[in-house]
Design a protein around this motif. Structure first.
Motif, PDB file in Angstrom:
ATOM      1  N   ARG A  62       0.856  -1.221  -0.004  1.00 23.72           N
ATOM      2  CA  ARG A  62      -0.015   0.022   0.064  1.00 23.72           C
ATOM      3  C   ARG A  62       0.943   1.292  -0.064  1.00 23.72           C
ATOM      4  N   HIS A  63       1.827   1.179   0.903  1.00 26.78           N
ATOM      5  CA  HIS A  63       2.641   2.334   0.839  1.00 26.78           C
ATOM      6  C   HIS A  63       3.371   2.724  -0.259  1.00 26.78           C
ATOM      7  N   ASN A  64       3.424   1.848  -1.349  1.00 28.63           N
ATOM      8  CA  ASN A  64       3.990   2.230  -2.709  1.00 28.63           C
ATOM      9  C   ASN A  64       3.444   3.184  -3.589  1.00 28.63           C
ATOM     10  N   ILE A  86       2.561   6.109  -2.263  1.00 29.85           N
ATOM     11  CA  ILE A  86       3.204   7.244  -1.729  1.00 29.85           C
ATOM     12  C   ILE A  86       4.520   7.489  -2.385  1.00 29.85           C
ATOM     13  N   ASP A  87       5.450   6.460  -1.895  1.00 32.92           N
ATOM     14  CA  ASP A  87       6.946   6.972  -2.145  1.00 32.92           C
ATOM     15  C   ASP A  87       7.778   5.760  -2.904  1.00 32.92           C
ATOM     16  N   ASN A  88       7.124   4.576  -2.985  1.00 31.39           N
ATOM     17  CA  ASN A  88       7.584   3.151  -3.809  1.00 31.39           C
ATOM     18  C   ASN A  88       8.788   2.910  -2.873  1.00 31.39           C
ATOM     19  N   ASN A  89       8.921   2.639  -1.468  1.00 31.41           N
ATOM     20  CA  ASN A  89       9.729   2.043  -0.731  1.00 31.41           C
ATOM     21  C   ASN A  89       9.115   1.260   0.457  1.00 31.41           C
ATOM     22  N   ALA A  90       8.015   0.845   0.197  1.00 38.57           N
ATOM     23  CA  ALA A  90       7.466  -0.057   1.316  1.00 38.57           C
ATOM     24  C   ALA A  90       8.542  -0.855   1.836  1.00 38.57           C
ATOM     25  N   ALA A 128      11.656  -1.154   2.040  1.00 39.27           N
ATOM     26  CA  ALA A 128      12.653  -0.551   2.739  1.00 39.27           C
ATOM     27  C   ALA A 128      12.139  -0.129   4.253  1.00 39.27           C
ATOM     28  N   HIS A 129      10.948   0.224   4.407  1.00 40.60           N
ATOM     29  CA  HIS A 129      10.292   0.309   5.679  1.00 40.60           C
ATOM     30  C   HIS A 129      10.379  -0.895   6.484  1.00 40.60           C
ATOM     31  N   ILE A 130       9.457  -1.785   5.811  1.00 33.41           N
ATOM     32  CA  ILE A 130       9.375  -2.930   6.365  1.00 33.41           C
ATOM     33  C   ILE A 130      10.385  -3.841   6.918  1.00 33.41           C
TER      34      ILE A 130
HETATM   35 ZN    ZN Z   1       8.178   5.589   2.171  1.00 28.10          ZN
END
Ligand code: ZN
Length: 136
Positions: A78-80, A82-86, A88-90
């Motif tokens: 889902r976060h992708n 916004i800025d396509n780096n979900a 990395a956050h996970i």
């Molecule tokens: Zn992000």
């Protein structure tokens, strides 16, 4: 008790990268003059992680392969939106961005094959490394 706070910076060059930062933490411990205590290493970032293990080219490749296979960047996160780096956050959330080490005789207590590594998960970027040493 003595306290030493230091900040270091590394520039990453790729989207995924593993950087050995053991020497940075050891340097701060040595400069601090602290012989016995703890060393906290922290990345104030949401898309990078810290691990402690062997820094050898093949296993370094395998760390990144494992991450890409288990937390695929191209999955329908889902976060992708916004800025396509979900991914990395996970990975940062579950691996963690902080490590604490014992300090003994002026050195970080590490096994022979234990290096401290920053994992870049959404580079290239400049990453800040916070190192806090406390002790006597
Ligand atoms: Zn992000």
């Amino acid at each position: 008790m003595k306290v030493r706070f230091a900040e270091k910076y590394v520039r990453t060059n790729k989207r995924f990268e593993v950087i050995n930062i053991s020497h940075m933490a050891e340097e701060v411990v040595q400069e601090s003059g602290i012989k016995d205590g703890i060393c906290v290493v922290h990345l104030p970032h949401a898309t990078a992680a810290l691990i402690t293990n062997e820094y050898e080219p093949r296993i370094v490749h395998d760390y990144l392969q494992w991450l890409k296979e288990n937390i695929p960047p191209e999955a329908m996160w889902r976060h992708n939106e916004i800025d396509n780096n979900a991914h990395a956050h996970i990975a940062s959330a579950f691996i963690g961005a902080t490590r604490i080490f014992p300090v003994r005789n002026g050195r970080i207590v590490r096994g022979t094959w234990q290096e401290l590594m920053l994992i870049e998960l959404d580079g290239p970027r400049t990453r800040r490394i916070v190192i806090l040493v406390m002790g006597i």
